[in-house]
Design a protein around this motif. Structure first.
Motif, mmCIF file in Angstrom:
data_model
loop_
_atom_site.group_PDB
_atom_site.id
_atom_site.type_symbol
_atom_site.label_atom_id
_atom_site.label_comp_id
_atom_site.label_asym_id
_atom_site.label_seq_id
_atom_site.Cartn_x
_atom_site.Cartn_y
_atom_site.Cartn_z
ATOM 1 N N ALA A 245 8.865 -2.600 12.592
ATOM 2 C CA ALA A 245 10.046 -3.777 14.219
ATOM 3 C C ALA A 245 10.423 -5.154 13.157
ATOM 4 C CB ALA A 245 8.749 -3.747 14.575
ATOM 5 N N GLU A 246 9.654 -4.989 11.713
ATOM 6 C CA GLU A 246 11.010 -6.930 11.688
ATOM 7 C C GLU A 246 11.943 -6.652 11.056
ATOM 8 O OE1 GLU A 246 6.106 -6.127 10.930
ATOM 9 O OE2 GLU A 246 7.527 -5.050 10.872
ATOM 10 N N ARG A 247 13.097 -7.466 11.220
ATOM 11 C CA ARG A 247 14.398 -7.343 10.766
ATOM 12 C C ARG A 247 14.364 -8.123 9.595
ATOM 13 N NH1 ARG A 247 17.762 -4.442 14.108
ATOM 14 N NH2 ARG A 247 18.808 -6.205 13.224
ATOM 15 N N GLY A 248 15.364 -8.614 8.565
ATOM 16 C CA GLY A 248 15.616 -9.506 8.248
ATOM 17 C C GLY A 248 14.675 -9.553 6.417
ATOM 18 N N VAL A 249 14.767 -10.664 5.988
ATOM 19 C CA VAL A 249 13.686 -11.271 5.045
ATOM 20 C C VAL A 249 12.150 -10.815 5.801
ATOM 21 C CG1 VAL A 249 13.068 -13.546 5.791
ATOM 22 C CG2 VAL A 249 13.335 -12.987 2.962
ATOM 23 N N ALA A 250 11.935 -10.597 6.905
ATOM 24 C CA ALA A 250 10.613 -10.988 7.619
ATOM 25 C C ALA A 250 10.310 -9.156 6.622
ATOM 26 C CB ALA A 250 10.231 -11.679 8.611
ATOM 27 N N ALA A 251 11.135 -7.982 7.163
ATOM 28 C CA ALA A 251 11.290 -6.662 6.546
ATOM 29 C C ALA A 251 10.567 -6.665 5.151
ATOM 30 C CB ALA A 251 12.354 -5.773 7.079
ATOM 31 N N GLY A 252 11.375 -7.334 4.621
ATOM 32 C CA GLY A 252 11.084 -7.296 2.841
ATOM 33 C C GLY A 252 9.637 -7.269 2.735
ATOM 34 N N GLU A 253 9.509 -8.508 3.474
ATOM 35 C CA GLU A 253 8.148 -9.403 3.073
ATOM 36 C C GLU A 253 6.587 -7.929 3.427
ATOM 37 O OE1 GLU A 253 5.589 -11.903 5.099
ATOM 38 O OE2 GLU A 253 7.438 -12.671 3.611
ATOM 39 N N GLU A 254 7.572 -7.732 5.023
ATOM 40 C CA GLU A 254 6.686 -5.926 5.111
ATOM 41 C C GLU A 254 6.362 -5.012 4.062
ATOM 42 O OE1 GLU A 254 3.478 -4.747 7.504
ATOM 43 O OE2 GLU A 254 3.941 -6.683 7.561
ATOM 44 N N ILE A 255 7.706 -4.696 3.590
ATOM 45 C CA ILE A 255 7.937 -3.454 3.159
ATOM 46 C C ILE A 255 6.424 -3.489 1.806
ATOM 47 C CG2 ILE A 255 9.313 -2.206 1.257
ATOM 48 C CD1 ILE A 255 11.506 -2.620 3.556
ATOM 49 N N LEU A 256 6.331 -5.298 1.941
ATOM 50 C CA LEU A 256 5.697 -5.341 -0.040
ATOM 51 C C LEU A 256 4.249 -5.001 0.163
ATOM 52 C CD1 LEU A 256 7.827 -7.960 -1.367
ATOM 53 C CD2 LEU A 256 7.635 -5.856 -2.311
ATOM 54 N N ARG A 257 3.936 -5.780 1.809
ATOM 55 C CA ARG A 257 2.773 -5.285 1.922
ATOM 56 C C ARG A 257 2.203 -3.964 2.384
ATOM 57 N NH1 ARG A 257 3.995 -9.311 5.903
ATOM 58 N NH2 ARG A 257 3.106 -11.195 5.192
ATOM 59 N N ARG A 258 3.498 -2.876 2.192
ATOM 60 C CA ARG A 258 2.660 -1.421 3.167
ATOM 61 C C ARG A 258 2.655 -1.131 1.402
ATOM 62 N NH1 ARG A 258 3.876 0.127 8.424
ATOM 63 N NH2 ARG A 258 4.098 -1.720 10.114
ATOM 64 N N PHE A 259 3.457 -1.553 0.651
ATOM 65 C CA PHE A 259 3.792 -0.369 -0.585
ATOM 66 C C PHE A 259 1.853 -0.775 -0.551
ATOM 67 C CE2 PHE A 259 8.217 -0.871 -1.840
ATOM 68 C CZ PHE A 259 8.677 0.033 -0.760
ATOM 69 N N ARG A 260 1.272 -2.396 -1.722
ATOM 70 C CA ARG A 260 0.366 -2.520 -2.221
ATOM 71 C C ARG A 260 -1.184 -1.737 -0.902
ATOM 72 N NH1 ARG A 260 -1.605 -8.040 -2.789
ATOM 73 N NH2 ARG A 260 -2.572 -7.365 -4.188
ATOM 74 N N THR A 261 -1.058 -1.612 0.817
ATOM 75 C CA THR A 261 -1.820 -1.378 1.253
ATOM 76 C C THR A 261 -1.519 0.606 0.282
ATOM 77 O OG1 THR A 261 -1.940 -2.207 2.607
ATOM 78 C CG2 THR A 261 -2.399 -0.504 3.305
ATOM 79 N N ALA A 262 -0.652 1.335 0.273
ATOM 80 C CA ALA A 262 -0.851 2.076 -0.054
ATOM 81 C C ALA A 262 -0.901 2.321 -1.551
ATOM 82 C CB ALA A 262 0.501 2.799 0.388
ATOM 83 N N VAL A 263 -0.339 2.270 -2.167
ATOM 84 C CA VAL A 263 -1.042 2.252 -3.997
ATOM 85 C C VAL A 263 -2.828 2.336 -3.978
ATOM 86 C CG1 VAL A 263 -0.913 1.207 -6.035
ATOM 87 C CG2 VAL A 263 0.845 1.420 -4.701
ATOM 88 N N ALA A 264 -3.162 0.906 -3.442
ATOM 89 C CA ALA A 264 -4.711 0.755 -3.055
ATOM 90 C C ALA A 264 -5.460 1.527 -2.433
ATOM 91 C CB ALA A 264 -5.168 -0.401 -2.390
ATOM 92 N N GLU A 265 -5.047 2.404 -0.740
ATOM 93 C CA GLU A 265 -5.382 3.459 -0.676
ATOM 94 C C GLU A 265 -5.565 5.093 -1.888
ATOM 95 O OE1 GLU A 265 -4.699 2.361 4.490
ATOM 96 O OE2 GLU A 265 -3.287 3.640 2.802
ATOM 97 N N HIS A 266 -3.985 4.957 -1.930
ATOM 98 C CA HIS A 266 -4.051 5.892 -3.162
ATOM 99 C C HIS A 266 -5.384 5.391 -4.295
ATOM 100 C CE1 HIS A 266 -2.390 9.230 -5.334
ATOM 101 N NE2 HIS A 266 -2.424 8.446 -6.933
ATOM 102 N N ARG A 267 -5.597 4.999 -5.340
ATOM 103 C CA ARG A 267 -5.979 4.184 -6.075
ATOM 104 C C ARG A 267 -7.475 5.321 -5.891
ATOM 105 N NH1 ARG A 267 -4.979 -0.727 -9.400
ATOM 106 N NH2 ARG A 267 -3.142 -0.005 -10.687
ATOM 107 N N ALA A 268 -7.907 4.046 -3.922
ATOM 108 C CA ALA A 268 -9.337 4.945 -3.751
ATOM 109 C C ALA A 268 -9.666 6.317 -3.656
ATOM 110 C CB ALA A 268 -9.607 3.817 -2.084
ATOM 111 N N SER A 269 -8.714 6.858 -2.636
ATOM 112 C CA SER A 269 -9.069 8.317 -2.778
ATOM 113 C C SER A 269 -8.671 8.827 -4.529
ATOM 114 C CB SER A 269 -7.642 8.878 -1.874
ATOM 115 O OG SER A 269 -6.477 8.509 -2.763
ATOM 116 N N SER A 270 -8.432 8.786 -5.508
ATOM 117 C CA SER A 270 -7.984 9.152 -6.484
ATOM 118 C C SER A 270 -9.396 9.094 -7.538
ATOM 119 C CB SER A 270 -6.854 8.744 -7.234
ATOM 120 O OG SER A 270 -5.879 8.868 -6.798
ATOM 121 N N ALA A 271 -9.952 7.652 -6.755
ATOM 122 C CA ALA A 271 -11.450 7.384 -7.332
ATOM 123 C C ALA A 271 -12.388 7.680 -7.143
ATOM 124 C CB ALA A 271 -11.077 5.745 -7.533
#
Length: 289
Positions: A245-271
């Motif tokens: 839903a975010e637009r502009g620079v706030a969207a960039g910030e939220e995208i980075l949050r989503r990236f980090r969450t997905a990476v953490a979930e992948h690491r947890a499932s792989s472990a």
């Protein structure tokens, strides 16, 4: 591996920030690009911290339509990415140096599959008007774009150009004040797959906002797009795509949050795969019933 578009996805010009809140509530901004002695692109300070942490958790690959020279103006937080994709996939940079073999393979494919760049440039010269075109540009001898006065650009010209270019194996994309003409075989996704192969990436995440990012998003395992941009304007979607839903620079910030969450979930499932151990004890095997 995280392959992300830059402009209007992670970094933003002052015109694209979309700071809709009261001035006193606006986020602190960090300039990450200077051009002709003036700051040009920004992200929030919060996004800068998120990006720096992400780069320590995954292989972060800036993936841009910018030329190498334009990309090298950007000073992202943290260590320099080991890989970067420039010129819409025409160049893969390895520790800042272009991979010559990759570029040569791209050039061969373009020569075989689409009309030459000279034909596109001739069309620009023959059909555009200086009353609405500010600049004609060629990028890395791979593709071309116009810088336009968007409110003056005839919409019928854009439609005709899209149809004409499509017949010759080229894609047209309108992004802000620029009209891009890019050969169809010149894709971010092809370069992304090559970098993922070299990295041995088990999961590929991507984000982007424009038509030129669509193939990148489709080729990723998970993808995100902001609430603005060419893809948002056309309501473009895919089964594995999350629309923010975010637009502009706030969207960039939220995208980075989503990236980090997905990476953490992948690491947890792989472990905790069956047969592995968690805190010294065997991980639970799946129910066989």
């Amino acid at each position: 591996m995280v392959a992300s578009d830059l402009d209007r996805t992670l970094i933003y010009s002052s015109a694209a920030l979309a700071l809709g809140m009261p001035d006193a509530q606006a986020p602190r901004l960090l300039s990450v690009e200077v051009h002709e002695s003036k700051p040009l692109s920004y992200l929030t300070e919060e996004a800068a911290g998120l990006l720096e942490r992400l780069a320590g958790e995954a292989v972060f690959v800036p993936t841009t339509t910018r030329t190498r020279k334009q990309y090298q103006r950007i000073q992202l937080p943290g260590r320099r990415p080991a890989y970067a994709i420039c010129a819409n996939g025409g160049h893969i940079l390895v520790d800042g140096v272009a991979d010559r073999d990759w570029h040569a393979s791209v050039v061969r494919r373009l020569a075989e599959e689409c009309a030459p760049l000279s034909e596109i440039r001739a069309y620009f010269t023959a059909t555009t008007d200086l009353s609405w075109v500010r600049k004609h540009r060629v990028a890395e001898d791979l593709f071309a774009y116009l810088v336009v006065e968007r409110e003056r650009m005839p919409q019928e010209w854009l439609k005709r150009f899209e149809e004409w270019a499509d017949e010759r194996g080229w894609t047209v994309s309108l992004q802000g004040r620029k009209v891009y003409a890019v050969p169809k075989p010149l894709t971010k996704s092809a370069a992304m797959r090559e970098v993922a192969r070299r990295c041995g990436a088990g999961l590929v995440l991507a984000a982007g906002d424009s038509l030129l990012d669509a193939d990148l998003l489709l080729a990723a395992d998970r993808a995100w797009r902001p609430g603005h941009g060419e893809l948002a304007d056309t309501s473009w979607t895919a089964p594995h795509l999350d629309v923010l839903a975010e637009r502009g620079v706030a969207a960039g910030e939220e995208i980075l949050r989503r990236f980090r969450t997905a990476v953490a979930e992948h690491r947890a499932s792989s472990a905790t795969l069956p047969g592995q151990t968690v805190n010294g004890s065997p991980a639970a095997l799946p129910d066989q019933t």
